[in-house]
Design an enzyme around this catalytic site. Structure first.
Site, PDB file in Angstrom:
ATOM      1  N   ARG A 164       0.832  -1.214   0.000  1.00 27.99           N
ATOM      2  CA  ARG A 164       0.000   0.000   0.000  1.00 27.99           C
ATOM      3  C   ARG A 164       0.865   1.262   0.000  1.00 27.99           C
ATOM      4  O   ARG A 164       0.509   2.285   0.571  1.00 27.99           O
ATOM      5  CB  ARG A 164      -0.974   0.024   1.192  1.00 27.99           C
ATOM      6  N   SER A 238     -10.945  -0.230   3.577  1.00 28.16           N
ATOM      7  CA  SER A 238     -10.062  -0.606   4.684  1.00 28.16           C
ATOM      8  C   SER A 238      -9.380   0.630   5.252  1.00 28.16           C
ATOM      9  O   SER A 238      -8.641   1.312   4.545  1.00 28.16           O
ATOM     10  CB  SER A 238      -9.011  -1.608   4.209  1.00 28.16           C
ATOM     11  N   GLU A 334      -4.280   3.157   6.586  1.00 23.28           N
ATOM     12  CA  GLU A 334      -4.118   3.107   5.134  1.00 23.28           C
ATOM     13  C   GLU A 334      -4.671   4.390   4.521  1.00 23.28           C
ATOM     14  O   GLU A 334      -4.206   4.865   3.501  1.00 23.28           O
ATOM     15  CB  GLU A 334      -4.859   1.886   4.587  1.00 23.28           C
TER      16      GLU A 334
END
Length: 338
Positions: A164, A238, A334
């Site tokens: 990520r 998320s 994230e």
């Protein structure tokens, strides 16, 4: 091309948060983008790049010129019997691009179906799901230097993709505007159906000899069963990354919590599902006024309507502290806080 003042960004972030841009401009081509970046009136004014707003948390108004890259287009630049190379504008909706590839029989992105956001944001985050990350199909990324207006093409290696992560979130954060990406996809795809519930869902669908369309359909079914639609409940998918911890730490954790799931990353590291940690810490389904943690997926923080970014940020910090206290693991967001 027109600069607007005091523009609400509610429809440009998937949390549906009501923050304003002091100035706002929608650019539809690389030429328009370079023109505004080189315009003497805006040359020294702070700038903020906003794509689909699917991975940001707006905690305040943005006192800057907000630039929304709306550059469209999907073009074949190279094709053989085995592969096809596509040049795609940053403003294309990611899921629409995936469906275009599925319709054409181009394999490689079907596991990334239904991920919100734009093509331009995808390499920045190195988006991934169900055993696939975007770095496996990206050839290069085109971006424009915010300071100079110069165009630069980054190779896959130069993007420095990680979990990520990319160079655009680290060393080059806030220095470039991604205007497009080039993808190499397979016309003879190898399916990836081993991750999570994909194989089980394919069996339930009766797909004994699955195609990329079947993989895409299965993943969309799974995502819809677990994740709220941002059009109905504000969220950014998320909220936290799945933590990766040393093998020794996981062994100690497993002794205390034998049911903890873990997935080896390499010989030294194990990935632990953040959603499991949050759920075990008692947060799943928690609600605090207009915000909360989704009832079906503890990894997703939600805005039921009328919540603020500051409230969601505060909730995320409570969750981090709770998980750290119970498991000794620090969760990292994230989502990008603005």
């Amino acid at each position: 091309m027109q600069v607007q003042s005091n523009v609400s960004l509610r429809d440009l972030n998937t949390f549906g948060l009501d923050a304003d841009a002091r100035f706002f401009i929608n650019v539809r081509s690389v030429e328009e983008l370079t023109a505004i970046l080189r315009d003497p009136e805006w040359k020294n004014f702070p700038k903020f790049i906003l794509g689909g707003g699917s991975n940001i948390l707006l905690t305040k108004d943005i006192d800057a010129l907000v630039i929304h890259p709306d550059i469209k287009g999907i073009t074949i630049v190279e094709e053989t019997e085995e592969t096809v190379v596509l040049e795609v504008g940053a403003g294309e909706v990611w899921h629409d691009f995936v469906m275009h590839c599925v319709d054409k029989g181009y394999g490689g992105v079907e596991n990334l179906s239904l991920i919100p956001g734009t093509v331009g944001a995808a390499p920045m985050q190195n988006i991934g799901a169900y055993g696939v990350e975007i770095r496996s199909v990206i050839v290069s990324v085109e971006a424009v230097d915010i300071e100079t207006g110069e165009i630069r093409v980054f190779s896959n290696a130069e993007c420095e993709f990680g979990y990520r992560e990319s160079v655009f979130k680290k060393a080059l954060k806030n220095k470039y505007v991604i205007t497009g990406a080039t993808f190499r996809l397979s016309k003879q795809p190898v399916l990836n159906a081993a991750y999570g519930d994909v194989q089980k869902t394919l069996q339930e669908m009766g797909a004994d000899n699955p195609t990329i369309r079947d993989i895409s359909a299965a993943i969309m079914q799974i995502r819809r069963s677990k994740l709220p639609d941002p059009a109905e409940i504000g969220n950014a998918g998320s909220f936290f990354k799945n933590p990766e911890i040393p093998v020794a730490q996981f062994a100690s954790l497993h002794e205390m919590h034998p049911e903890v799931p873990g997935y080896p990353v390499d010989a030294e590291t194990v990935k632990v599902p953040a959603g499991w940690l949050i759920e075990q810490a008692g947060w799943k389904g928690y609600r605090e006024g207009a915000i909360g943690v989704h009832a079906r997926q503890a990894l997703v923080l939600v805005n039921y309507g009328g919540g603020t970014g500051a409230e969601i940020k505060a909730l995320s910090e409570k969750i981090q502290a709770s998980v750290a206290e119970k498991f000794g693991i620090r969760l990292n967001a994230e989502v990008n806080f603005i």
